[in-house]
Design a protein around this motif. Structure first.
Motif, PDB file in Angstrom:
ATOM      1  N   TYR A  10      52.892 -66.684 -95.857  1.00 32.36           N
ATOM      2  CA  TYR A  10      54.297 -66.516 -95.491  1.00 32.36           C
ATOM      3  C   TYR A  10      54.640 -65.070 -95.126  1.00 32.36           C
ATOM      4  O   TYR A  10      55.757 -64.792 -94.692  1.00 32.36           O
ATOM      5  CB  TYR A  10      55.203 -66.948 -96.633  1.00 32.36           C
ATOM      6  CG  TYR A  10      55.048 -68.401 -97.018  1.00 32.36           C
ATOM      7  CD1 TYR A  10      55.308 -69.413 -96.096  1.00 32.36           C
ATOM      8  CD2 TYR A  10      54.638 -68.762 -98.289  1.00 32.36           C
ATOM      9  CE1 TYR A  10      55.169 -70.750 -96.438  1.00 32.36           C
ATOM     10  CE2 TYR A  10      54.503 -70.099 -98.651  1.00 32.36           C
ATOM     11  CZ  TYR A  10      54.763 -71.095 -97.724  1.00 32.36           C
ATOM     12  OH  TYR A  10      54.630 -72.414 -98.062  1.00 32.36           O
ATOM     13  N   LEU A  11      53.691 -64.194 -95.317  1.00 28.06           N
ATOM     14  CA  LEU A  11      53.949 -62.771 -95.090  1.00 28.06           C
ATOM     15  C   LEU A  11      53.440 -62.288 -93.742  1.00 28.06           C
ATOM     16  O   LEU A  11      54.159 -61.627 -92.991  1.00 28.06           O
ATOM     17  CB  LEU A  11      53.299 -61.935 -96.203  1.00 28.06           C
ATOM     18  CG  LEU A  11      53.309 -60.416 -95.985  1.00 28.06           C
ATOM     19  CD1 LEU A  11      54.727 -59.870 -96.082  1.00 28.06           C
ATOM     20  CD2 LEU A  11      52.399 -59.715 -96.985  1.00 28.06           C
ATOM     21  N   ALA A  12      52.170 -62.594 -93.439  1.00 30.36           N
ATOM     22  CA  ALA A  12      51.488 -61.935 -92.328  1.00 30.36           C
ATOM     23  C   ALA A  12      51.282 -62.860 -91.140  1.00 30.36           C
ATOM     24  O   ALA A  12      51.085 -64.074 -91.293  1.00 30.36           O
ATOM     25  CB  ALA A  12      50.137 -61.401 -92.806  1.00 30.36           C
ATOM     26  N   GLN A  13      51.299 -62.255 -89.966  1.00 31.12           N
ATOM     27  CA  GLN A  13      50.891 -62.937 -88.750  1.00 31.12           C
ATOM     28  C   GLN A  13      50.256 -61.917 -87.824  1.00 31.12           C
ATOM     29  O   GLN A  13      50.622 -60.734 -87.835  1.00 31.12           O
ATOM     30  CB  GLN A  13      52.067 -63.614 -88.061  1.00 31.12           C
ATOM     31  CG  GLN A  13      53.157 -62.676 -87.580  1.00 31.12           C
ATOM     32  CD  GLN A  13      54.314 -63.424 -86.933  1.00 31.12           C
ATOM     33  OE1 GLN A  13      54.686 -64.502 -87.374  1.00 31.12           O
ATOM     34  NE2 GLN A  13      54.860 -62.837 -85.871  1.00 31.12           N
ATOM     35  N   VAL A  14      49.272 -62.347 -87.062  1.00 32.41           N
ATOM     36  CA  VAL A  14      48.621 -61.451 -86.115  1.00 32.41           C
ATOM     37  C   VAL A  14      49.647 -61.061 -85.053  1.00 32.41           C
ATOM     38  O   VAL A  14      50.369 -61.915 -84.526  1.00 32.41           O
ATOM     39  CB  VAL A  14      47.394 -62.127 -85.473  1.00 32.41           C
ATOM     40  CG1 VAL A  14      46.764 -61.203 -84.425  1.00 32.41           C
ATOM     41  CG2 VAL A  14      46.378 -62.495 -86.540  1.00 32.41           C
ATOM     42  N   THR A  15      49.743 -59.778 -84.770  1.00 35.62           N
ATOM     43  CA  THR A  15      50.778 -59.292 -83.854  1.00 35.62           C
ATOM     44  C   THR A  15      50.682 -59.959 -82.492  1.00 35.62           C
ATOM     45  O   THR A  15      51.694 -60.400 -81.921  1.00 35.62           O
ATOM     46  CB  THR A  15      50.689 -57.766 -83.728  1.00 35.62           C
ATOM     47  OG1 THR A  15      50.816 -57.181 -85.030  1.00 35.62           O
ATOM     48  CG2 THR A  15      51.781 -57.226 -82.825  1.00 35.62           C
ATOM     49  N   ALA A  16      49.478 -60.054 -81.942  1.00 42.89           N
ATOM     50  CA  ALA A  16      49.290 -60.723 -80.654  1.00 42.89           C
ATOM     51  C   ALA A  16      49.054 -62.207 -80.889  1.00 42.89           C
ATOM     52  O   ALA A  16      48.071 -62.598 -81.506  1.00 42.89           O
ATOM     53  CB  ALA A  16      48.106 -60.128 -79.907  1.00 42.89           C
ATOM     54  N   GLY A  17      49.959 -63.036 -80.427  1.00 39.77           N
ATOM     55  CA  GLY A  17      49.785 -64.478 -80.553  1.00 39.77           C
ATOM     56  C   GLY A  17      50.473 -65.085 -81.750  1.00 39.77           C
ATOM     57  O   GLY A  17      50.773 -66.276 -81.760  1.00 39.77           O
ATOM     58  N   GLY A  18      50.673 -64.310 -82.805  1.00 40.08           N
ATOM     59  CA  GLY A  18      51.445 -64.776 -83.940  1.00 40.08           C
ATOM     60  C   GLY A  18      50.732 -65.702 -84.896  1.00 40.08           C
ATOM     61  O   GLY A  18      51.380 -66.399 -85.690  1.00 40.08           O
ATOM     62  N   SER A  19      49.394 -65.747 -84.882  1.00 36.84           N
ATOM     63  CA  SER A  19      48.677 -66.637 -85.787  1.00 36.84           C
ATOM     64  C   SER A  19      48.975 -66.290 -87.240  1.00 36.84           C
ATOM     65  O   SER A  19      48.935 -65.133 -87.640  1.00 36.84           O
ATOM     66  CB  SER A  19      47.165 -66.546 -85.548  1.00 36.84           C
ATOM     67  OG  SER A  19      46.465 -67.306 -86.523  1.00 36.84           O
ATOM     68  N   LYS A  20      49.245 -67.339 -88.027  1.00 35.04           N
ATOM     69  CA  LYS A  20      49.511 -67.156 -89.454  1.00 35.04           C
ATOM     70  C   LYS A  20      48.311 -67.578 -90.311  1.00 35.04           C
ATOM     71  O   LYS A  20      48.415 -67.598 -91.545  1.00 35.04           O
ATOM     72  CB  LYS A  20      50.755 -67.945 -89.851  1.00 35.04           C
ATOM     73  CG  LYS A  20      52.023 -67.494 -89.123  1.00 35.04           C
ATOM     74  CD  LYS A  20      53.211 -68.362 -89.506  1.00 35.04           C
ATOM     75  CE  LYS A  20      54.503 -67.895 -88.828  1.00 35.04           C
ATOM     76  NZ  LYS A  20      54.439 -68.000 -87.357  1.00 35.04           N
ATOM     77  N   ASP A  21      47.214 -67.907 -89.688  1.00 32.61           N
ATOM     78  CA  ASP A  21      45.988 -68.272 -90.398  1.00 32.61           C
ATOM     79  C   ASP A  21      45.566 -67.095 -91.278  1.00 32.61           C
ATOM     80  O   ASP A  21      45.309 -65.994 -90.789  1.00 32.61           O
ATOM     81  CB  ASP A  21      44.895 -68.596 -89.379  1.00 32.61           C
ATOM     82  CG  ASP A  21      43.582 -69.031 -90.018  1.00 32.61           C
ATOM     83  OD1 ASP A  21      43.421 -68.856 -91.246  1.00 32.61           O
ATOM     84  OD2 ASP A  21      42.712 -69.523 -89.285  1.00 32.61           O
ATOM     85  N   THR A  22      45.516 -67.333 -92.585  1.00 32.13           N
ATOM     86  CA  THR A  22      45.247 -66.225 -93.513  1.00 32.13           C
ATOM     87  C   THR A  22      43.864 -65.611 -93.294  1.00 32.13           C
ATOM     88  O   THR A  22      43.665 -64.428 -93.578  1.00 32.13           O
ATOM     89  CB  THR A  22      45.374 -66.699 -94.965  1.00 32.13           C
ATOM     90  OG1 THR A  22      44.471 -67.784 -95.200  1.00 32.13           O
ATOM     91  CG2 THR A  22      46.794 -67.134 -95.272  1.00 32.13           C
ATOM     92  N   SER A  23      42.926 -66.381 -92.779  1.00 27.61           N
ATOM     93  CA  SER A  23      41.555 -65.864 -92.628  1.00 27.61           C
ATOM     94  C   SER A  23      41.436 -64.820 -91.532  1.00 27.61           C
ATOM     95  O   SER A  23      40.473 -64.043 -91.520  1.00 27.61           O
ATOM     96  CB  SER A  23      40.592 -67.023 -92.345  1.00 27.61           C
ATOM     97  OG  SER A  23      40.840 -67.604 -91.072  1.00 27.61           O
ATOM     98  N   VAL A  24      42.398 -64.781 -90.607  1.00 27.20           N
ATOM     99  CA  VAL A  24      42.282 -63.837 -89.488  1.00 27.20           C
ATOM    100  C   VAL A  24      43.221 -62.643 -89.625  1.00 27.20           C
ATOM    101  O   VAL A  24      43.302 -61.815 -88.705  1.00 27.20           O
ATOM    102  CB  VAL A  24      42.536 -64.552 -88.142  1.00 27.20           C
ATOM    103  CG1 VAL A  24      41.513 -65.657 -87.928  1.00 27.20           C
ATOM    104  CG2 VAL A  24      43.961 -65.102 -88.061  1.00 27.20           C
TER     105      VAL A  24
END
Length: 520
Positions: free
Chosen positions: A306-320
């Motif tokens: 619920y905290l992080a997302q990859v800046t490019a693309g917005g993936s919220k998958d915790t592993s990435v």
């Protein structure tokens, strides 16, 4: 001016009529009704303003941006930046930034709460409101003295002293604890109701009882701050706060829910800077820090999704998710360029950032004191062998972690962590008394996300988590994480004698001079 204009208008009437009306209405004619006097001042307005100012909402005031974000979010390594003027990432000295909270606290926050206290003191119809003001004043001074150490306190905000003395932090703490003790005891449900002008408890049916709990939670926090320098007094106050009935449920968390409709002066200041009007995230000024992301990932923390997302693309998958390391720039030259970092992901936009829709809503909450923080401090006190009700250190630790995870739902209902997730986490990472202080205070650090004032202060007291200082060429504070903020340069001339006295007793006005409770 108003009396003069009335006099000119009356010149046209007969003299006898003028003299009669002048004598009859002289007092009202010569009273400036535009001036706010004690008898027509509504003290609840001052409470509202003090609470808004405390959360950084004075229009065009930048203490939240400059101190909480530009310095403290980065120094606590929950955020990172390659932008040069984000000084905290590499401990660069910027006196204007580091002194901004001092300037705004005295210019606005303290002024409003002091005006409220003057208006409500010894007024039976404001009996509870006066006690709330005393607690609110402690909130403000608590943060102020923790940032700067010696500050004007006993002579400040009186309106009749332009050169107040700076008081020792030890003396300030003693008085703040006294104020909390007296205010908590005096709050009484049978007296005046705290209405919706109070932005913290919003006029709820339990507002008086909740303010009492807030007072006792602050008592615990202040007591624990003193744990290394005055352990006997610390124990006395923490035990008193624990027995008094502090915040132990998220239902009693002290937080302000902001309002977009009022513009800058009412919306969430952290959100406005990071994601709103200034959009520091969108501009690439700031990212989630490697220290923070690595901790959450290594502990399989359910908050991460619920905290992080990859800046490019917005993936919220915790592993990435990848946190940016502190101490790098985008100079395109030398070892400090982010592209030279050994684990650089190939594109700066592959670093993680905050999920704006949960954490950075303009009408989202600003948390001040929480059940999670209180329970974790009680766990530490119990670990030290103090007389704390409610079970052993592990029980309070488990309660603190549970409250911290469940608190996310108060940001957004979609971020609700389940009971099963909490149970699984505590089973995988159980409390270990041998590492108890590190576990407790690292959890405290994580729970203080966005409240970097508190994260930095508790880190200075405990040295947990173990943060690795950044070494960077040039102005880097000698590669030492700063231990205090800086007084305004103007104080050296406008309040020279008091300023010099404080410097002589506390130490030079530098990042590395420690405040009273910050002992190695």
């Amino acid at each position: 001016m108003k009396s003069l204009s009335r006099y000119i208008m009356l010149m046209a009437v007969p003299a006898a009529s003028f003299l009669s009306s002048c004598t009859k209405n002289f007092e009202s004619m010569n009273k400036d009704t535009n001036r706010v006097l004690p008898e027509n001042n509504n003290p609840t307005y001052n409470l509202t303003r003090a609470e808004l100012e405390y959360t950084g909402n004075h229009d065009f005031s930048f203490e939240t941006w400059r101190v909480n974000i530009i310095y403290l979010s980065l120094m606590t390594q929950q955020m990172a930046s390659t932008t040069g003027w984000y000084s905290g990432d590499k401990y660069g000295r910027n006196d204007g930034f580091a002194s901004s909270y001092f300037t705004l606290a005295y210019g606005n926050q303290i002024k409003y709460v002091n005006d409220m206290l003057k208006t409500t003191k010894d007024k039976p119809n404001y009996a509870n409101l006066y006690q709330v003001g005393r607690i609110a004043r402690v909130l403000i001074y608590h943060r102020l003295t923790d940032l700067y150490g010696y500050v004007p306190y006993f002579q400040a905000g009186t309106g009749d002293n332009d050169t107040p003395a700076y008081d020792s932090q030890q003396a300030i703490y003693a008085d703040m604890l006294k104020e909390l003790d007296e205010a908590a005891k005096a709050l009484n449900d049978s007296k005046d109701k705290i209405d919706k002008s109070d932005l913290i408890y919003r006029g709820g049916d339990n507002a008086v009882a909740q303010w009492k709990k807030l007072a006792y939670s602050l008592m615990i926090r202040l007591g624990m701050r003193m744990s290394k320098v005055a352990p006997g007094d610390a124990r006395t106050w923490v035990e008193k706060g624990a027995a008094g009935g502090p915040i132990l449920s998220n239902d009693d968390n002290a937080y302000i829910i902001h309002d977009v409709s009022g513009g800058r002066i009412t919306l969430n200041r952290n959100s406005n800077i990071l994601a709103g009007e200034w959009d520091a995230i969108g501009k690439g000024n700031i990212y989630l820090g490697k220290t923070f992301i690595d901790y959450l990932k290594s502990h399989k923390d359910p908050r991460l999704k619920y905290l992080a997302q990859v800046t490019a693309g917005g993936s919220k998958d915790t592993s990435v998710q990848i946190g940016m390391p502190n101490g790098y720039d985008e100079s395109n030259a030398g070892a400090t360029d982010i592209k030279k970092e050994p684990n650089y992901p190939g594109d700066i936009l592959k670093y993680s950032n905050i999920q704006k829709n949960i954490w950075l809503k303009l009408d989202g909450p600003t948390f001040l004191v929480t059940a999670a923080q209180t329970e974790l401090l009680l766990a530490e006190a119990k670990q030290l062998g103090w007389n704390i009700p409610g079970g052993d250190a592990a029980s309070h630790y488990n309660n603190g972690v549970t409250a911290a995870f469940k608190q996310l739902a108060q940001y957004d209902k979609s971020a609700a962590i389940t009971d099963g997730e909490v149970t699984a986490y505590l089973a995988a990472f159980p409390y270990n008394p041998a590492k108890g202080l590190e576990q407790i205070n690292t959890q405290y650090w994580a729970n203080c996300f966005l409240d970097w004032y508190e994260a930095w202060s508790n880190w200075r007291r405990t040295d947990f988590p173990k943060l690795k200082p950044i070494v960077y060429p040039g102005d880097n504070n000698g590669g030492v994480i700063p231990r205090r903020m800086l007084y305004p340069a103007a104080e050296a001339s406008s309040n020279a004698a008091s300023y010099s006295d404080a410097i002589g007793k506390q130490g030079p006005n530098t990042f590395n001079t420690r405040v009273w409770w910050d002992k190695q």
